[in-house]
Scaffold this active site. Sequence first.
Site, PDB file in Angstrom:
ATOM      1  N   SER A  73       0.694  -0.499   0.308  1.00  0.00           N
ATOM      2  CA  SER A  73      -0.057  -0.012  -0.323  1.00  0.00           C
ATOM      3  C   SER A  73       0.399   1.065   0.393  1.00  0.00           C
ATOM      4  O   SER A  73       0.839   2.221  -0.376  1.00  0.00           O
ATOM      5  CB  SER A  73      -0.878   0.397   0.923  1.00  0.00           C
ATOM      6  OG  SER A  73      -2.258  -0.927   0.959  1.00  0.00           O
ATOM      7  N   LYS A  76       0.835   3.425  -3.532  1.00  0.00           N
ATOM      8  CA  LYS A  76      -0.488   4.751  -3.086  1.00  0.00           C
ATOM      9  C   LYS A  76      -0.353   5.847  -2.771  1.00  0.00           C
ATOM     10  O   LYS A  76      -1.378   7.024  -3.775  1.00  0.00           O
ATOM     11  CB  LYS A  76      -1.565   3.853  -2.213  1.00  0.00           C
ATOM     12  CG  LYS A  76      -2.053   2.232  -2.515  1.00  0.00           C
ATOM     13  CD  LYS A  76      -3.501   1.313  -0.945  1.00  0.00           C
ATOM     14  CE  LYS A  76      -3.543   0.595  -1.414  1.00  0.00           C
ATOM     15  NZ  LYS A  76      -4.288   0.431   0.283  1.00  0.00           N
ATOM     16  N   TYR A 198      -2.829  -2.228 -10.431  1.00  0.00           N
ATOM     17  CA  TYR A 198      -3.129  -1.956  -9.400  1.00  0.00           C
ATOM     18  C   TYR A 198      -2.314  -3.378  -8.469  1.00  0.00           C
ATOM     19  O   TYR A 198      -0.855  -2.419  -7.546  1.00  0.00           O
ATOM     20  CB  TYR A 198      -4.384  -2.352  -8.659  1.00  0.00           C
ATOM     21  CG  TYR A 198      -4.234  -2.334  -7.156  1.00  0.00           C
ATOM     22  CD1 TYR A 198      -4.368  -0.958  -6.118  1.00  0.00           C
ATOM     23  CD2 TYR A 198      -4.416  -3.310  -6.128  1.00  0.00           C
ATOM     24  CE1 TYR A 198      -4.396  -0.796  -4.630  1.00  0.00           C
ATOM     25  CE2 TYR A 198      -4.505  -3.085  -4.927  1.00  0.00           C
ATOM     26  CZ  TYR A 198      -4.515  -2.673  -3.943  1.00  0.00           C
ATOM     27  OH  TYR A 198      -4.209  -2.383  -3.243  1.00  0.00           O
ATOM     28  N   TYR A 250      -3.944   3.375   7.948  1.00  0.00           N
ATOM     29  CA  TYR A 250      -4.663   2.453   7.861  1.00  0.00           C
ATOM     30  C   TYR A 250      -5.665   2.747   8.793  1.00  0.00           C
ATOM     31  O   TYR A 250      -6.495   3.580   8.574  1.00  0.00           O
ATOM     32  CB  TYR A 250      -5.071   0.420   7.869  1.00  0.00           C
ATOM     33  CG  TYR A 250      -3.800   0.253   7.279  1.00  0.00           C
ATOM     34  CD1 TYR A 250      -3.989  -0.326   5.508  1.00  0.00           C
ATOM     35  CD2 TYR A 250      -3.226  -1.126   6.933  1.00  0.00           C
ATOM     36  CE1 TYR A 250      -3.252  -0.258   4.730  1.00  0.00           C
ATOM     37  CE2 TYR A 250      -1.691  -1.104   6.589  1.00  0.00           C
ATOM     38  CZ  TYR A 250      -2.421  -1.531   5.075  1.00  0.00           C
ATOM     39  OH  TYR A 250      -0.983  -1.134   4.118  1.00  0.00           O
ATOM     40  N   VAL A 268       1.102  -3.904   3.861  1.00  0.00           N
ATOM     41  CA  VAL A 268       1.080  -5.198   5.288  1.00  0.00           C
ATOM     42  C   VAL A 268       2.058  -5.901   5.116  1.00  0.00           C
ATOM     43  O   VAL A 268       3.245  -6.773   5.267  1.00  0.00           O
ATOM     44  CB  VAL A 268      -0.439  -5.576   4.808  1.00  0.00           C
ATOM     45  CG1 VAL A 268      -0.893  -5.260   5.153  1.00  0.00           C
ATOM     46  CG2 VAL A 268      -0.205  -6.231   2.686  1.00  0.00           C
TER      47      VAL A 268
END
Length: 322
Positions: A73, A76, A198, A250, A268
């Site tokens: 992530s 992102k 992605y 998160y 993660v």
Amino acid sequence: MPNRNKNVDPDQVRAAVDAVVAEMEVIESFGKLIDHIEGMSELEVNRFGVCVVTADGDVIEGGEASHPFPIQSISKVFALTMALEAHGDDVWKRVGREPSGDPFNSIIDLERKKGIPRNPFINAGALVIADMLLDREKPQHEDVAAFLADHIGANDFDVDPDVFDKEAKGGYTNRALANLAKSFDNLHHEVDDVMKLYVRQCAIALTCRQLALAGRYLMLSPSGRKKKISLQEAHRVRRINALMLTCGQYDGAGDFAYRVGLPAKSGVGGGILAVVPHVASIAVWSPGLDDNGNSLLGTIALERLSERLGWSVFGSVPQVGA
């Protein structure tokens, strides 16, 4: 807020990094390994690496800073940067800017908001951002890997094929999120095309050194090939840092801001990229995760590094006896 004109003493940073690495070696709680990422379940949870790159160009490493890990992530942040470069504030017509209050892969809130994800750092938001990247005409960077190679200054990293294959073939929750967004007309391309882009960005494997180098532009200081930063770029980076602070961990962003006080984005895969505006870019890695999916040792290390060096966007606290 760190003083943008204050030179950073590399010896002081080295002493702080060395102390934190030593402390991580004796901590007895390491968190838990994630089992859906290929190869992660076999790692030792107490492994730890850190790299600090200062605005002056000093690179200070500690622990297993040369061990590559899937950034997941953290990608992102770079995808959002590319989307904002291409589409400007039109990005916010399709993605929100608020903390979610739900797990990063929750589908409930996406339905409540009629296909508009809360922010670009939860999975639904990242999928919509990936869809926007497919809309670009003559992009400066083909994909996140090309963006990273440009900002790191070398293309000496890989997309982990095992991670890519497993998540490309599975990823059922992400496919459900993408399909739901498409049902609300907030996904313009085919779900398979969005998923491929992605998953590929999430499977990029970097070391702490490479990740810290990639994050230099978030310091709001010239780095690499750039001699200066435009006003437009500065405004964009400030807003990305704001989102990292409020949404980057998160459902643990509030606690992270309380403890560390820096904009940051976790993955993660065990990595965290943190930013000290005008001062430093920091990357840490340890595969053991807390209940929110953030690196447990990585968060502790950033908290202690921030305390030792007085690095916080909320102001520094003088050390006892200083």
